[in-house]
Design a protein around this motif. Sequence first.
Motif, PDB file in Angstrom:
ATOM      1  N   ILE A   1     -24.502 -34.778  12.933  1.00 34.91           N
ATOM      2  CA  ILE A   1     -23.711 -33.897  13.485  1.00 34.91           C
ATOM      3  C   ILE A   1     -24.456 -32.275  13.417  1.00 34.91           C
ATOM      4  N   ILE A   2     -24.651 -31.874  14.805  1.00 36.08           N
ATOM      5  CA  ILE A   2     -25.331 -30.476  15.099  1.00 36.08           C
ATOM      6  C   ILE A   2     -24.201 -29.350  15.338  1.00 36.08           C
ATOM      7  N   ILE A   3     -24.043 -28.238  14.620  1.00 34.91           N
ATOM      8  CA  ILE A   3     -23.116 -27.206  14.780  1.00 34.91           C
ATOM      9  C   ILE A   3     -23.957 -25.847  15.129  1.00 34.91           C
ATOM     10  N   GLU A   4     -23.591 -25.518  16.379  1.00 37.18           N
ATOM     11  CA  GLU A   4     -23.942 -24.166  16.931  1.00 37.18           C
ATOM     12  C   GLU A   4     -23.485 -23.040  16.052  1.00 37.18           C
ATOM     13  N   TYR A   5     -24.260 -22.470  15.499  1.00 41.59           N
ATOM     14  CA  TYR A   5     -23.763 -21.440  14.364  1.00 41.59           C
ATOM     15  C   TYR A   5     -23.744 -19.945  14.940  1.00 41.59           C
ATOM     16  N   GLY A   6     -24.905 -19.580  15.540  1.00 40.26           N
ATOM     17  CA  GLY A   6     -25.308 -18.411  16.382  1.00 40.26           C
ATOM     18  C   GLY A   6     -26.186 -18.705  17.406  1.00 40.26           C
ATOM     19  N   ASP A   7     -26.643 -17.813  17.839  1.00 39.82           N
ATOM     20  CA  ASP A   7     -27.686 -17.594  18.827  1.00 39.82           C
ATOM     21  C   ASP A   7     -29.122 -18.197  18.266  1.00 39.82           C
ATOM     22  N   ASN A   8     -29.440 -19.265  18.922  1.00 40.29           N
ATOM     23  CA  ASN A   8     -30.499 -19.935  18.316  1.00 40.29           C
ATOM     24  C   ASN A   8     -30.702 -20.417  17.022  1.00 40.29           C
ATOM     25  N   ILE A   9     -29.283 -20.746  16.498  1.00 35.61           N
ATOM     26  CA  ILE A   9     -29.268 -21.149  15.081  1.00 35.61           C
ATOM     27  C   ILE A   9     -28.168 -22.319  15.057  1.00 35.61           C
ATOM     28  N   TYR A  10     -28.786 -23.486  14.583  1.00 37.33           N
ATOM     29  CA  TYR A  10     -27.980 -24.748  14.716  1.00 37.33           C
ATOM     30  C   TYR A  10     -28.167 -25.228  13.276  1.00 37.33           C
ATOM     31  N   ALA A  11     -27.151 -25.995  12.726  1.00 40.26           N
ATOM     32  CA  ALA A  11     -27.283 -26.613  11.463  1.00 40.26           C
ATOM     33  C   ALA A  11     -26.913 -28.133  12.017  1.00 40.26           C
ATOM     34  N   ALA A  12     -27.880 -28.788  11.172  1.00 37.94           N
ATOM     35  CA  ALA A  12     -27.816 -30.297  11.294  1.00 37.94           C
ATOM     36  C   ALA A  12     -27.494 -31.039  10.042  1.00 37.94           C
ATOM     37  N   LEU A  13     -26.720 -31.850   9.859  1.00 36.63           N
ATOM     38  CA  LEU A  13     -26.200 -32.727   8.842  1.00 36.63           C
ATOM     39  C   LEU A  13     -26.448 -34.256   9.297  1.00 36.63           C
ATOM     40  N   CYS A  14     -27.537 -34.945   8.309  1.00 39.58           N
ATOM     41  CA  CYS A  14     -27.681 -36.215   8.913  1.00 39.58           C
ATOM     42  C   CYS A  14     -27.585 -37.356   7.977  1.00 39.58           C
TER      43      CYS A  14
ATOM     44  N   GLN B   1     -22.634 -41.669   6.935  1.00 40.39           N
ATOM     45  CA  GLN B   1     -22.050 -43.013   6.897  1.00 40.39           C
ATOM     46  C   GLN B   1     -21.353 -43.374   8.154  1.00 40.39           C
ATOM     47  N   THR B   2     -21.717 -44.662   8.704  1.00 36.63           N
ATOM     48  CA  THR B   2     -21.121 -45.112   9.636  1.00 36.63           C
ATOM     49  C   THR B   2     -19.697 -45.003   9.786  1.00 36.63           C
ATOM     50  N   GLY B   3     -19.020 -44.632  11.048  1.00 36.02           N
ATOM     51  CA  GLY B   3     -17.703 -44.580  10.994  1.00 36.02           C
ATOM     52  C   GLY B   3     -17.069 -43.404  10.621  1.00 36.02           C
ATOM     53  N   THR B   4     -17.817 -42.495  10.107  1.00 36.08           N
ATOM     54  CA  THR B   4     -17.111 -41.272   9.249  1.00 36.08           C
ATOM     55  C   THR B   4     -17.405 -40.006   9.907  1.00 36.08           C
ATOM     56  N   VAL B   5     -17.852 -39.868  10.966  1.00 36.01           N
ATOM     57  CA  VAL B   5     -17.835 -38.621  11.599  1.00 36.01           C
ATOM     58  C   VAL B   5     -16.679 -38.274  12.308  1.00 36.01           C
ATOM     59  N   GLN B   6     -15.965 -36.988  11.869  1.00 35.11           N
ATOM     60  CA  GLN B   6     -14.854 -36.750  12.417  1.00 35.11           C
ATOM     61  C   GLN B   6     -14.598 -35.585  13.308  1.00 35.11           C
ATOM     62  N   VAL B   7     -15.873 -35.188  14.120  1.00 30.28           N
ATOM     63  CA  VAL B   7     -15.699 -34.221  14.915  1.00 30.28           C
ATOM     64  C   VAL B   7     -16.293 -34.622  16.332  1.00 30.28           C
TER      65      VAL B   7
ATOM     66  N   GLU C   1     -14.610 -27.145   6.512  1.00 31.36           N
ATOM     67  CA  GLU C   1     -13.805 -28.168   7.211  1.00 31.36           C
ATOM     68  C   GLU C   1     -14.580 -29.420   6.780  1.00 31.36           C
ATOM     69  N   VAL C   2     -13.827 -30.601   6.457  1.00 28.45           N
ATOM     70  CA  VAL C   2     -14.318 -31.978   6.214  1.00 28.45           C
ATOM     71  C   VAL C   2     -14.852 -32.475   7.733  1.00 28.45           C
ATOM     72  N   ILE C   3     -16.274 -32.920   7.788  1.00 28.15           N
ATOM     73  CA  ILE C   3     -16.518 -33.545   9.255  1.00 28.15           C
ATOM     74  C   ILE C   3     -17.309 -34.898   8.958  1.00 28.15           C
ATOM     75  N   GLY C   4     -17.556 -35.355   7.948  1.00 22.92           N
ATOM     76  CA  GLY C   4     -17.878 -36.692   7.781  1.00 22.92           C
ATOM     77  C   GLY C   4     -18.119 -37.024   6.326  1.00 22.92           C
TER      78      GLY C   4
END
Length: 236
Positions: free
Chosen positions: A133-146, A149-155, A165-168
């Motif tokens: 999952i990649i979340i845009e946090y601000g201008d040119n700031i992105y959070a990546a969570l890698c 678990q397969t089948g658990t991404v909630q966004v 918020e739970v996202i995976g």
Amino acid sequence: MIEMSEPIIVAFPLRGEWLSPNTPGTKIPSHGTNQLGTRYAYDFIQVDWSRKGYPAYRVSLPQYLLFGVPLNEYYCWGQEVYSPCDGIVVAAEDDYKEQTRTNLLSDLANAYKNAHYFDPEKDDVQSVAGNYIIIEYGDNIYAALCHLQTGTVQVSVGQSVTKGEVIGKVGHSGNSFAPHLHFQLMDSSDIATANGLLCAFEEYELFNKGRWEKISNGIPTNKDRIRFQKSDIETE
């Protein structure tokens, strides 16, 4: 050690006790390379602090070395992952299959190959990041969570998320030596070409001399036993 005087502050993306074997609090680049936005990246695992060597799995060391370990025997596999910030989801991948168990030699060999020889022009980012999952946090700031678990991404892409918020869930997908959460901030939504950004965690606790101490805007080292409990908002 720290190359930026003002790290970006985000919330800790997990709950409970954790160890970070790869962290910019100990070395930079934390993963031995600047590729794939990993310069200041963190890995988080759960371990048994009462066992010699602090293993991340429930089985014996000989079984781990000789036969590998089923994923459900790892303490952190399936633990919930939380959004570290308010933001907009710009990428959400959840179709990369996990192996059913770890294998030390092949997993380490694969990790080394991808860390040092990944070619962004021809190689699939998911072969490294797995489900992410990649979340845009601000201008040119992105959070990546890698490695989720397969089948658990909630966004999904375009969705607004709030901090906490739970996202995976923690998994073993992609280039993963064992179930863990890989977390990084970067200056682009494209993992293949992004540069890493240094971040610190706004709040967590550090176990020190038999006591838990509150840490603000901290960067844990690879020796730190840390924890983050559910906030009052989450427990209401």
